[in-house]
Design an enzyme around this catalytic site. Structure first.
Site, PDB file in Angstrom:
ATOM      1  N   SER A 100     -13.645  -3.727   2.248  1.00  0.00           N
ATOM      2  CA  SER A 100     -14.608  -3.007   1.409  1.00  0.00           C
ATOM      3  C   SER A 100     -16.048  -3.247   1.859  1.00  0.00           C
ATOM      4  O   SER A 100     -16.936  -3.501   1.031  1.00  0.00           O
ATOM      5  CB  SER A 100     -14.453  -3.378  -0.073  1.00  0.00           C
ATOM      6  OG  SER A 100     -13.235  -2.916  -0.582  1.00  0.00           O
ATOM      7  N   GLY A 127     -16.910   2.614  -0.388  1.00  0.00           N
ATOM      8  CA  GLY A 127     -17.511   3.880   0.010  1.00  0.00           C
ATOM      9  C   GLY A 127     -18.878   4.135  -0.568  1.00  0.00           C
ATOM     10  O   GLY A 127     -19.606   5.022  -0.101  1.00  0.00           O
ATOM     11  N   LEU A 144     -18.171  -1.216   2.742  1.00  0.00           N
ATOM     12  CA  LEU A 144     -19.039  -0.154   2.229  1.00  0.00           C
ATOM     13  C   LEU A 144     -18.967  -0.082   0.706  1.00  0.00           C
ATOM     14  O   LEU A 144     -19.319   0.933   0.108  1.00  0.00           O
ATOM     15  CB  LEU A 144     -18.647   1.199   2.837  1.00  0.00           C
ATOM     16  CG  LEU A 144     -18.859   1.314   4.357  1.00  0.00           C
ATOM     17  CD1 LEU A 144     -18.286   2.625   4.885  1.00  0.00           C
ATOM     18  CD2 LEU A 144     -20.337   1.212   4.709  1.00  0.00           C
ATOM     19  N   HIS A 193      -1.560 -12.184   0.824  1.00  0.00           N
ATOM     20  CA  HIS A 193      -2.430 -11.171   0.215  1.00  0.00           C
ATOM     21  C   HIS A 193      -3.300 -11.735  -0.899  1.00  0.00           C
ATOM     22  O   HIS A 193      -4.465 -11.353  -1.049  1.00  0.00           O
ATOM     23  CB  HIS A 193      -1.567 -10.022  -0.310  1.00  0.00           C
ATOM     24  CG  HIS A 193      -2.254  -8.709  -0.334  1.00  0.00           C
ATOM     25  ND1 HIS A 193      -1.599  -7.507  -0.165  1.00  0.00           N
ATOM     26  CD2 HIS A 193      -3.554  -8.366  -0.520  1.00  0.00           C
ATOM     27  CE1 HIS A 193      -2.460  -6.506  -0.237  1.00  0.00           C
ATOM     28  NE2 HIS A 193      -3.651  -7.001  -0.465  1.00  0.00           N
ATOM     29  N   TYR A 198       0.846  -1.188   0.000  1.00  0.00           N
ATOM     30  CA  TYR A 198       0.000   0.000   0.000  1.00  0.00           C
ATOM     31  C   TYR A 198       0.889   1.248   0.000  1.00  0.00           C
ATOM     32  O   TYR A 198       1.394   1.668   1.038  1.00  0.00           O
ATOM     33  CB  TYR A 198      -0.920   0.030   1.223  1.00  0.00           C
ATOM     34  CG  TYR A 198      -1.952  -1.067   1.282  1.00  0.00           C
ATOM     35  CD1 TYR A 198      -2.331  -1.776   0.144  1.00  0.00           C
ATOM     36  CD2 TYR A 198      -2.561  -1.400   2.488  1.00  0.00           C
ATOM     37  CE1 TYR A 198      -3.289  -2.779   0.207  1.00  0.00           C
ATOM     38  CE2 TYR A 198      -3.517  -2.401   2.553  1.00  0.00           C
ATOM     39  CZ  TYR A 198      -3.877  -3.089   1.423  1.00  0.00           C
ATOM     40  OH  TYR A 198      -4.826  -4.080   1.497  1.00  0.00           O
ATOM     41  N   SER A 246     -21.924   4.279   1.736  1.00  0.00           N
ATOM     42  CA  SER A 246     -22.061   5.415   2.652  1.00  0.00           C
ATOM     43  C   SER A 246     -23.137   6.373   2.163  1.00  0.00           C
ATOM     44  O   SER A 246     -23.601   7.232   2.912  1.00  0.00           O
ATOM     45  CB  SER A 246     -20.727   6.167   2.776  1.00  0.00           C
ATOM     46  OG  SER A 246     -20.422   6.840   1.558  1.00  0.00           O
TER      47      SER A 246
END
Length: 332
Positions: free
Chosen positions: A210, A215, A212, A132, A56, A218
């Site tokens: 993840s 996102g 959401l 991963h 990341y 939201s």
């Protein structure tokens, strides 16, 4: 915040913090000083579970996030659970915004990864170390063997698998008990629900990334939302397209209705639904904002009864939705 148990004994906050978006995939990296303050506030709110990975970062600093997490959480190290990941790198020659992933879980690579992650995180052990992505070139039994050695050496205390299927989980678990899987899971991405019985049989936790839908759940985004094409994966995610937003109106209407009834936010409903599905599921939404951090933590206090969850599931089963981003393309 209440705690949940992953595997047999790893106690974590019911909602964790996914740290990726502070450094990677959601625009240019956030200000380090601001994020350090955000981590301190997260600890104050009761977050004890923080998720990162060695990849990341940015082309300029590929390990930006581990470095940030290590420095920001150093004062709280004895009170938090750090999770990180090994086994992939990006194909940096690709012109794609969301560059393909190349798996590499050779034992010598894993051992090199753990040493560098320990250094960047500023710790003598990693609490939860995930592969991963599966590597078709390296049997998962071989990976599990390395994990067993790292546990014996005290460099990690628990391990897990990300985006794993039932066969992979069972094969790995036979060699070295798996504490958790980390798979994509949300009201828009339910394809791993078939693993629940396996996880219950083997006493393995489910960390939902993840939760959401990047996102979208939201309900803060619309057709006027703009994402940086060079460094924000949402610019190519189907749920954020104009067509996707149109197709997801029924889902958003449902979320708003239930949120109104509970006097909470749609995002809190999405997280509360995840928490209510099974007692061993821990969502790890990410954010750069204190208000969202508080909102996500508050979801742990939102109670959805079994009949309410069943009603939501019934609606989701028969609802038109857009495709949802299913993950970065693997390159073998």
């Amino acid at each position: 915040m209440e705690k949940r148990i992953l595997g047999n004994d790893l106690a974590v906050s019911a909602v964790g913090l996914g740290c990726m978006g502070m450094s990677h995939a959601y625009g240019a990296p956030a200000d380090k000083k601001e994020m350090t303050g955000l981590f301190a506030k997260a600890v104050d709110m009761g977050y004890t579970f923080f998720d990162t990975a060695e990849v990341y970062g940015t082309p300029q600093n590929p390990h930006d996030n581990e470095e940030l997490v290590g420095k920001a959480l150093k004062p709280y190290r004895n009170h938090v659970i750090l999770a990180t990941k090994f086994g992939i790198h990006f194909d940096m020659t690709s012109p794609e915004v969301n560059k393909p992933l190349v798996p590499d879980s050779r034992p010598e690579v894993v051992r090199d990864s753990v040493e560098h992650s320990l250094m960047r995180l500023g710790t003598d052990h990693i609490d939860l170390y995930y592969q991963h992505r599966p590597d078709p070139s390296v049997p998962v039994e071989e990976v599990a063997g390395v994990m067993s050695e790292l546990i014996a050496e005290g460099k990690i205390t628990h391990w897990g698998l990300s985006e794993a299927d039932e066969e992979t989980i069972r094969r790995a678990h036979r060699v070295c008990p798996v504490t958790a899987i980390q798979n994509r899971y949300s009201m828009m991405a339910r394809w791993y629900e078939g693993l629940f019985s396996v996880l219950e049989e083997l006493h393995i936790g489910f960390v939902a990334f993840s939760p959401l839908a990047n996102g979208f759940l939201s309900a803060k985004y619309d057709k006027n939302s703009v994402f940086e094409a060079e460094c924000d994966y949402r610019s190519v995610m189907p749920q954020f397209t104009s067509e996707g937003i149109d197709r997801n109106q029924e889902l958003l209407t449902l979320s708003h209705r239930i949120a109104g009834e509970k006097q909470v936010t749609p995002g809190q409903i999405a997280l509360a639904w995840t928490l209510a599905k099974r007692p061993y599921i821990v969502p790890i939404p990410g954010t750069r904002k204190e208000e969202r951090l508080r909102e996500n933590a508050g979801a742990a206090k939102v109670a959805l009864m079994p009949e309410e969850v069943a009603s939501i599931d019934g609606a989701l089963n028969h609802m038109e939705m857009s495709e949802v981003f299913g993950g970065t393309r693997m390159q073998y």
